[in-house]
Design an enzyme around this catalytic site. Sequence first.
Site, short mmCIF file in Angstrom:
data_model
loop_
_atom_site.label_atom_id
_atom_site.label_comp_id
_atom_site.label_asym_id
_atom_site.label_seq_id
_atom_site.Cartn_x
_atom_site.Cartn_y
_atom_site.Cartn_z
N CYS A 2 -14.11 19.48 8.89
CA CYS A 2 -14.67 19.78 10.21
C CYS A 2 -15.91 20.64 10.03
CB CYS A 2 -13.64 20.55 11.03
SG CYS A 2 -12.06 19.70 11.15
N ARG A 27 -19.96 15.91 9.13
CA ARG A 27 -18.68 16.41 8.61
C ARG A 27 -17.51 15.88 9.44
NH1 ARG A 27 -18.88 20.52 5.17
NH2 ARG A 27 -16.82 21.24 5.76
N TRP A 73 -12.76 16.72 12.56
CA TRP A 73 -12.31 15.49 11.90
C TRP A 73 -10.81 15.66 11.83
CZ3 TRP A 73 -14.63 11.00 10.58
CH2 TRP A 73 -13.90 10.11 9.79
N ASN A 100 -11.26 24.83 9.64
CA ASN A 100 -11.51 23.62 8.85
C ASN A 100 -10.53 23.66 7.69
OD1 ASN A 100 -12.61 21.45 7.43
ND2 ASN A 100 -14.12 22.74 6.38
N GLY A 101 -9.83 22.54 7.45
CA GLY A 101 -8.94 22.46 6.30
C GLY A 101 -7.50 22.28 6.73
N GLU A 480 -11.51 -1.15 -9.75
CA GLU A 480 -12.27 -0.23 -8.89
C GLU A 480 -13.52 0.26 -9.59
OE1 GLU A 480 -12.39 0.33 -5.94
OE2 GLU A 480 -13.53 2.18 -5.74
N LYS A 484 -17.34 -0.34 -8.17
CA LYS A 484 -18.35 0.72 -7.98
C LYS A 484 -19.67 0.33 -8.62
CE LYS A 484 -16.96 2.54 -5.25
NZ LYS A 484 -15.87 1.93 -4.74
N GLU A 487 -21.33 -2.54 -6.70
CA GLU A 487 -21.80 -2.16 -5.37
C GLU A 487 -23.10 -1.38 -5.38
OE1 GLU A 487 -18.22 -0.01 -3.90
OE2 GLU A 487 -18.64 -1.15 -2.11
N HIS A 503 -7.56 -15.05 -22.75
CA HIS A 503 -7.34 -16.36 -22.11
C HIS A 503 -8.61 -16.87 -21.44
CE1 HIS A 503 -3.06 -16.09 -22.93
NE2 HIS A 503 -3.11 -14.84 -22.53
N LYS A 602 -20.41 0.00 5.72
CA LYS A 602 -19.31 0.93 5.45
C LYS A 602 -18.00 0.39 6.02
CE LYS A 602 -17.36 4.59 3.85
NZ LYS A 602 -17.09 4.62 2.39
#
Length: 607
Positions: A2, A27, A73, A100-101, A480, A484, A487, A503, A602
């Site tokens: 936040c 944020r 958030w 925040n947190g 993954e 990355k 992308e 194979h 996104k």
Amino acid sequence: MCGIVGYVGDRECKELLLTGLERLEYRGYDSAGIALVNGSIDVTRRVGRVQMLRDAVGDGSHPATLGLAHTRWATHGGVTESNAHPIEACDGSGVTAVHNGIIENYVQLRTRLLEQGHQFHTDTDSEVISHLVEEHYDGDLVEAVRLAYNELHGHFAFAVIHRDHPNEILAARRQCPLVVGVGDGETFMASAIPAFMSETRRVQYVLDDEIVVATPEGATFLTGEGDVIERPIEHVDWDESAAEKQGYETFMLKEIHEQPDAIAETIGERLYHGELQLDGLNLDEQQIRELSRVVILACGTAYHAGLIGRYLLEEWARIPSESDIASEWRYRRPVIDERTLVIAVSQSGETIDTIAAMKEARAHGAHVLAVTNVMGSQATRDCDSVLYTRAGLEVGVAASKTFTSQVVLMYLLALKLGIVRGTIDATRAETLLAQVRALPELAQQTLDRGHLVEPIADRFWESEFFLYLGRYIGLPIALEGALKLKEISYIPTDAYAAGEMKHGPIALLDDSTPVVVIATDNHVYEKVLSNIQEVRARGAHVIAVATEGNTRIEELAEYVLYLPRTEPELQAALAILPLQQLAYAIAKRRGLDIDKPRNLAKTVTVE
Ligand code: AGP
């Protein structure tokens, strides 16, 4: 994640606070609020972006020269006006706070405060701060905040004001950012410098476990015991764009480095004093024991996190599990029923393929659990249970901190189901939970080695092809890591099960091919070493991600990126970190727009 902004000084602060909030919307922005002190505390809160708050408070001036503002958030408590900050204590107390947190012990504190007669009016963890300060307040606001601070466990920053203290903002931090802006006859307090940089570039950083008393004359820094700390004033020369990224060159780099925080917040109060509690999983113990299978559905990076979940649900909860790409699964004729748990993983909670698959699963009677990073997203409306990652807003199109947060949530979920189903040994579960708790620190140690990817990027950034290999939980990490690189660097890349390479894909190798191998310590490690031998025999160049102490791999790999040692299954959450850093380093050398890669969005809301 936040945004906090505070002001105390000789100017009317309403506009200063609103402008500061607008600069912190990166944020998080699901709700916003402002508290203005002028004999009383005028608090206005709105769901939505800061503009909604601005519309609510109007353009007129307000005489307050002390105030707090917050953009949220959501992590605890839905996206509602009542859950927006600032959050007051009991009516008439004069105390209000922003946070925040995560407060990890908020349940215990809330229970005690309710017993002491406090009236709660939100379902957030944050509200305990306001009531704790009220409980300890006897005229000395500094001491009240200090006592409250020392009762809080978790990962947070907060600020408090009181109607009867018109020249003070009290604030404190433990692991979440907080910074003081030093003006002439005025002082700012914020989560990040952009909030006040247009007013002052003189800053004092609040460090962990410090309490700050801000007045128009400046800031005093205290320890939790109340001892004064000297803190130099520094000058920042960032431009506006750099400030928004906390000084990092891109949002993705900032988000890569936010991963220890994101992991810590995702764990939060769910794992406290060895107790594992997954509020939001609406299955009772009998239902968990009766589950016949699990199907994990997702796209892209989220699919890779789901693959890790599949391994661990089988390993720890001994429940038949599969993981499928949502856009494929929804067009199969899946065999599921009311004893099937379908887990839909989506950081945005809006990916159309995943949402559609969720609807298909519910139509078949399955219990659908959404794992998402965004409160109020579509996925949270089309499910029976929801567990939130708490990575904060992720701006970079290529996922980083949301992935590791998803993986950690998979750990917690698989452990929870295993413990309830009695399929995991209690001592083993205790060891794993302790190691999960250590992941934020282990992730930080891993990121601190990021410089080791630079020579690898120097050598291979112009390569025309990369191959990534892994076995067991190393395979999702290979997938993954390859994604990355694809992308953000646009280099053609493939990722394969290491045992499958012979194979076919081995035909791709020659003496120019860089091959990244996930070779962390687990029961297939020796098999992976054999696969590395096969790669080397073709002259390819091996870059290995391995576990500290397994030095034999240095005989086989040209480059070894070591991870701190932890339980084999948990290495996955760490192994992706150097691969994110490697992809970043290569993309940077290729001069590409890392935050906004070509052709990508996104959130993919089209089929
Ligand atoms: C991740 O780096 C990609 N940007 C993309 O694959 C993403 O993971 C995928 O679109 C799923 O998004 P979601 O998690 O919001 O559903």
